[in-house]
Design a protein around this motif. Structure first.
Motif, PDB file in Angstrom:
ATOM      1  N   ARG A 188       1.146   3.364  -1.037  1.00 35.02           N
ATOM      2  CA  ARG A 188       2.328   3.621  -0.215  1.00 35.02           C
ATOM      3  C   ARG A 188       3.551   3.995  -1.025  1.00 35.02           C
ATOM      4  NH1 ARG A 188       5.473  -0.654  -1.258  1.00 35.02           N
ATOM      5  NH2 ARG A 188       4.790  -2.826  -1.004  1.00 35.02           N
ATOM      6  N   PHE A 288      -0.023  -2.396   4.089  1.00 39.45           N
ATOM      7  CA  PHE A 288      -0.297  -0.961   4.190  1.00 39.45           C
ATOM      8  C   PHE A 288      -1.745  -0.804   4.604  1.00 39.45           C
ATOM      9  CE2 PHE A 288      -1.598   3.173   2.449  1.00 39.45           C
ATOM     10  CZ  PHE A 288      -0.592   3.996   2.947  1.00 39.45           C
ATOM     11  N   THR A 290      -4.923   1.537   4.823  1.00 41.83           N
ATOM     12  CA  THR A 290      -5.472   2.781   4.291  1.00 41.83           C
ATOM     13  C   THR A 290      -6.391   3.425   5.299  1.00 41.83           C
ATOM     14  OG1 THR A 290      -7.322   1.640   3.275  1.00 41.83           O
ATOM     15  CG2 THR A 290      -5.354   1.931   1.930  1.00 41.83           C
TER      16      THR A 290
END
Length: 291
Positions: A188, A288, A290
């Motif tokens: 990120r 985050f 993916t």
């Protein structure tokens, strides 16, 4: 739903700072959870020898303890945190495993070669290399990143992985593994950790490429990409205000503990992952996602 031990300790963490990198676990309040007593070893790494850089504290210490629970002998490398390193050695030995520690700067290729040679001399072999040590120096102004800072970050975070892997591979056999610590920032990005994030991106590419190179030797290469984890690097890097908010931006609204990351390394080190190479496990509390 009842509050678990990880949520409880997260609420106990007050804003704090340390004045030196990579930081001391003894100076943290409360200290991280590196030994999850609910985690029971089952001999998955019996007869194996592991080398863990940055093994004195944080994620490295938690991995060292988890490996010891699984029956491995463990060597740790660290910079100069001698008290933390001794605590880790005692924790390893408490589970009946043999321990070895070495204070060295892994940013130097000769030091890396000597480190591997010393581990071989101590234990007679090397089966698992965990490239975990890292440094980070926040700079909100991109132009303030100096050549010296850039070199120090890259030497510790990614050059050392080349040096250590090159020293270790000649001693490794089919079924052995290399595990690299990447970061959520590789995926990120981070506006204030540009050089650090760049090394973590390089680690991701290094892992994928080396896994292909060593596949015919049967040596697996994978990575773990942690998110915000309560380690000494956090209070040693950020000011008290940021430390106080650390992990709050994740979907789980808390930081993780080193013991919550360690099982990912056990998976990659053991026969559980015999058909896995070139991959990353993301342990980030939903920081985050993916694709």
């Amino acid at each position: 739903m009842a509050e678990d031990k990880f949520e409880k300790i997260d609420k106990e963490i007050e804003p704090q700072e340390q004045s030196h990198q990579p930081g001391s676990e003894r100076e943290m309040s409360p200290e991280p959870i590196y030994d999850d007593k609910d985690y029971k070893g089952s001999g998955k790494l019996k007869g194996k020898t592991a080398l863990i850089t940055g093994g004195d504290s944080g994620i490295g210490r938690a991995v060292a303890v988890a490996f010891a629970k699984e029956g491995a002998n463990v060597a740790i490398a660290y910079l100069d945190e001698h008290d933390d390193a001794e605590d880790t050695v005692k924790a390893i030995e408490s589970y009946g495993a043999k321990a070895f520690k070495s204070a060295t700067d892994i940013g130097d290729s000769e030091n890396c070669q000597k480190l591997v040679d010393d581990v071989i001399a101590e234990f007679g072999g090397l089966n698992i290399l965990v490239n975990n040590a890292g440094k980070q120096f926040p700079q909100d102004d991109f132009l303030a990143i100096t050549p010296d800072q850039l070199m120090e970050t890259f030497e510790t975070n990614i050059f050392s992985m080349f040096y250590l892997s090159q020293a270790a591979v000649p001693h490794m056999q089919k079924g052995d593994s290399i595990i690299n610590t990447s970061s959520v920032t590789a995926y990120r990005g981070s506006s204030s950790l540009i050089d650090y994030s760049s090394t973590k991106g390089a680690i991701t590419a290094f892992t994928r490429s080396l896994s292909q190179n060593l596949a015919d030797k049967g040596i697996r290469v994978n990575s773990v990409a942690p998110g915000p984890i309560w380690t000494p690097l956090i209070p040693a890097t950020f000011d008290a205000e940021k430390v106080g908010k650390h992990g709050g931006e994740t979907a789980m609204e808390r930081r993780g503990q080193p013991s919550e990351v360690a099982p990912a390394y056990v998976y990659f080190a053991s026969k559980d992952s015999t058909y896995v190479t070139g991959q990353a496990i993301h342990v980030n509390g939903g920081d985050f996602i993916t694709s």
